[in-house]
Scaffold this motif. Structure first.
Motif, mmCIF file in Angstrom:
data_model
loop_
_atom_site.group_PDB
_atom_site.id
_atom_site.type_symbol
_atom_site.label_atom_id
_atom_site.label_comp_id
_atom_site.label_asym_id
_atom_site.label_seq_id
_atom_site.Cartn_x
_atom_site.Cartn_y
_atom_site.Cartn_z
ATOM 1 N N ILE A 294 38.677 43.958 31.363
ATOM 2 C CA ILE A 294 38.475 42.659 30.721
ATOM 3 C C ILE A 294 37.042 42.245 31.042
ATOM 4 O O ILE A 294 36.621 42.282 32.201
ATOM 5 N N LEU A 295 36.292 41.887 30.004
ATOM 6 C CA LEU A 295 34.955 41.333 30.197
ATOM 7 C C LEU A 295 35.099 39.819 30.277
ATOM 8 O O LEU A 295 35.707 39.207 29.390
ATOM 9 N N HIS A 296 34.557 39.250 31.342
ATOM 10 C CA HIS A 296 34.621 37.803 31.561
ATOM 11 C C HIS A 296 33.223 37.218 31.403
ATOM 12 O O HIS A 296 32.240 37.831 31.832
ATOM 13 N N ALA A 297 33.156 36.030 30.843
ATOM 14 C CA ALA A 297 31.896 35.297 30.725
ATOM 15 C C ALA A 297 32.184 33.846 31.072
ATOM 16 O O ALA A 297 33.110 33.248 30.520
ATOM 17 N N ARG B 1 35.769 33.038 31.951
ATOM 18 C CA ARG B 1 36.810 33.162 30.936
ATOM 19 C C ARG B 1 36.856 34.574 30.372
ATOM 20 O O ARG B 1 35.808 35.191 30.163
ATOM 21 N N PRO B 2 38.045 35.108 30.091
ATOM 22 C CA PRO B 2 38.144 36.442 29.489
ATOM 23 C C PRO B 2 37.700 36.380 28.031
ATOM 24 O O PRO B 2 38.133 35.500 27.286
ATOM 25 N N VAL B 3 36.814 37.300 27.630
ATOM 26 C CA VAL B 3 36.310 37.282 26.253
ATOM 27 C C VAL B 3 36.580 38.578 25.482
ATOM 28 O O VAL B 3 36.623 38.556 24.264
ATOM 29 N N VAL B 4 36.757 39.706 26.181
ATOM 30 C CA VAL B 4 36.983 40.989 25.508
ATOM 31 C C VAL B 4 37.894 41.861 26.371
ATOM 32 O O VAL B 4 37.720 41.933 27.589
ATOM 33 N N LEU B 5 38.853 42.515 25.722
ATOM 34 C CA LEU B 5 39.593 43.606 26.342
ATOM 35 C C LEU B 5 38.953 44.878 25.828
ATOM 36 O O LEU B 5 38.939 45.122 24.615
ATOM 37 N N ALA B 6 38.376 45.669 26.719
ATOM 38 C CA ALA B 6 37.732 46.927 26.330
ATOM 39 C C ALA B 6 38.618 48.087 26.772
ATOM 40 O O ALA B 6 39.122 48.111 27.896
ATOM 41 N N HIS B 7 38.789 49.042 25.869
ATOM 42 C CA HIS B 7 39.717 50.157 26.051
ATOM 43 C C HIS B 7 38.951 51.423 25.671
ATOM 44 O O HIS B 7 38.520 51.570 24.536
ATOM 45 N N SER B 8 38.737 52.316 26.626
ATOM 46 C CA SER B 8 37.980 53.533 26.323
ATOM 47 C C SER B 8 38.797 54.768 26.691
ATOM 48 O O SER B 8 39.619 54.741 27.598
ATOM 49 N N LEU C 50 49.047 35.440 22.274
ATOM 50 C CA LEU C 50 47.768 35.306 21.583
ATOM 51 C C LEU C 50 47.989 35.342 20.073
ATOM 52 O O LEU C 50 48.968 35.929 19.599
ATOM 53 N N PRO C 51 47.044 34.765 19.316
ATOM 54 C CA PRO C 51 47.116 34.921 17.865
ATOM 55 C C PRO C 51 46.722 36.349 17.497
ATOM 56 O O PRO C 51 46.390 37.147 18.376
ATOM 57 N N SER C 52 46.728 36.681 16.223
ATOM 58 C CA SER C 52 46.208 37.995 15.832
ATOM 59 C C SER C 52 44.744 38.053 16.264
ATOM 60 O O SER C 52 44.060 37.027 16.329
ATOM 61 N N LEU C 53 44.285 39.235 16.591
ATOM 62 C CA LEU C 53 42.952 39.411 17.168
ATOM 63 C C LEU C 53 42.162 40.443 16.380
ATOM 64 O O LEU C 53 42.712 41.421 15.900
ATOM 65 N N TRP C 54 40.855 40.230 16.304
ATOM 66 C CA TRP C 54 39.976 41.247 15.724
ATOM 67 C C TRP C 54 39.678 42.295 16.790
ATOM 68 O O TRP C 54 39.515 41.981 17.968
ATOM 69 N N ALA C 55 39.596 43.532 16.341
ATOM 70 C CA ALA C 55 39.203 44.633 17.219
ATOM 71 C C ALA C 55 38.235 45.522 16.455
ATOM 72 O O ALA C 55 38.249 45.575 15.225
ATOM 73 N N PRO D 141 39.975 35.031 21.821
ATOM 74 C CA PRO D 141 39.515 33.787 21.192
ATOM 75 C C PRO D 141 38.354 33.103 21.914
ATOM 76 O O PRO D 141 37.478 32.506 21.271
ATOM 77 N N GLU D 142 38.283 33.218 23.217
ATOM 78 C CA GLU D 142 37.242 32.543 23.998
ATOM 79 C C GLU D 142 35.834 33.026 23.683
ATOM 80 O O GLU D 142 34.862 32.326 23.973
ATOM 81 N N ILE D 143 35.692 34.188 23.089
ATOM 82 C CA ILE D 143 34.350 34.699 22.804
ATOM 83 C C ILE D 143 33.625 33.824 21.794
ATOM 84 O O ILE D 143 32.391 33.735 21.802
ATOM 85 N N LEU D 144 34.359 33.158 20.914
ATOM 86 C CA LEU D 144 33.722 32.318 19.918
ATOM 87 C C LEU D 144 32.983 31.132 20.537
ATOM 88 O O LEU D 144 32.068 30.579 19.934
ATOM 89 N N GLU D 145 33.356 30.776 21.756
ATOM 90 C CA GLU D 145 32.662 29.696 22.473
ATOM 91 C C GLU D 145 31.230 30.095 22.842
ATOM 92 O O GLU D 145 30.414 29.237 23.161
ATOM 93 N N LEU D 146 30.929 31.386 22.801
ATOM 94 C CA LEU D 146 29.580 31.865 23.120
ATOM 95 C C LEU D 146 28.677 31.858 21.905
ATOM 96 O O LEU D 146 27.512 32.241 21.995
#
Length: 175
Positions: free
Chosen positions: A70-73, A76-83, A143-148, A168-173
């Motif tokens: 999880i990337l936090h800014a 707050r959590p802003v991205v779930l990254a999966h590699s 969570l609502p539907s999410l963009w990936a 959703p919190e990423i939009l605050e940036l």
């Protein structure tokens, strides 16, 4: 399950700026918020998700290294990254993944001149997708539907798939 597409959302969509950004998402977040940190959720050998096999060109019975963070800014959590990287590549071109810990993957991808990024693919995920379920579980809330978005990075021809689920919190940036 919805199919991944190369067509990004419309220009009016508030998510478009984040989804179509081709540089390091980590560096973009750092430039817009204080208190950036990477929280490692898991890093282990397991079978990739069903929709990932085809993109990786892998047989369905093969396990691979799956790393989730999880990337936090700003706390707050802003991205779930999966590699995902093939098991055999952990002792070859992608060996640096084994010791990343809580360091961003961007360090290995965007500073290495041998790494090439393939085109981005996009999808809106919901309760039917394993990464949506994972994000809900990790964050402990519905969570609502999410963009990936996802793309393959290649080094000496060997693929590493990176999928980023935008919370959703990423939009605050800003976009």
């Amino acid at each position: 399950m919805k199919r991944w597409k190369r067509l990004a959302p419309s220009h009016a969509d508030p998510w478009r700026g984040w989804l179509t950004y081709r540089g390091s998402l980590t560096w973009r977040i750092v430039s817009r918020a204080e208190g950036f940190r990477v929280e490692r959720i898991q890093q282990r050998l397991r079978h990739p998700n069903e929709d990932e096999y085809r993109a990786l060109g892998r047989p369905t019975h093969k396990r691979a290294l799956v790393r989730e963070v999880i990337l936090h800014a700003g706390g707050r959590p802003v991205v779930l990254a999966h590699s995902i990287a093939a098991r055999r590549d952990l002792f070859g071109v992608w060996r640096s993944l084994r010791g990343l810990g809580t360091r961003p993957l961007a360090e290995a991808l965007f500073t290495d001149p041998l790494v090439r990024r393939e085109p981005l693919e996009f999808v809106r995920i919901d309760f039917r997708h394993p990464l949506w379920k994972r994000a809900c579980k990790v964050l402990g809330r519905e969570l609502p539907s999410l963009w990936a978005r996802r793309s393959l990075f290649r080094k000496r021809g060997r693929p590493l798939m990176v999928t980023e689920v935008f919370l959703p919190e990423i939009l605050e940036l800003g976009a």
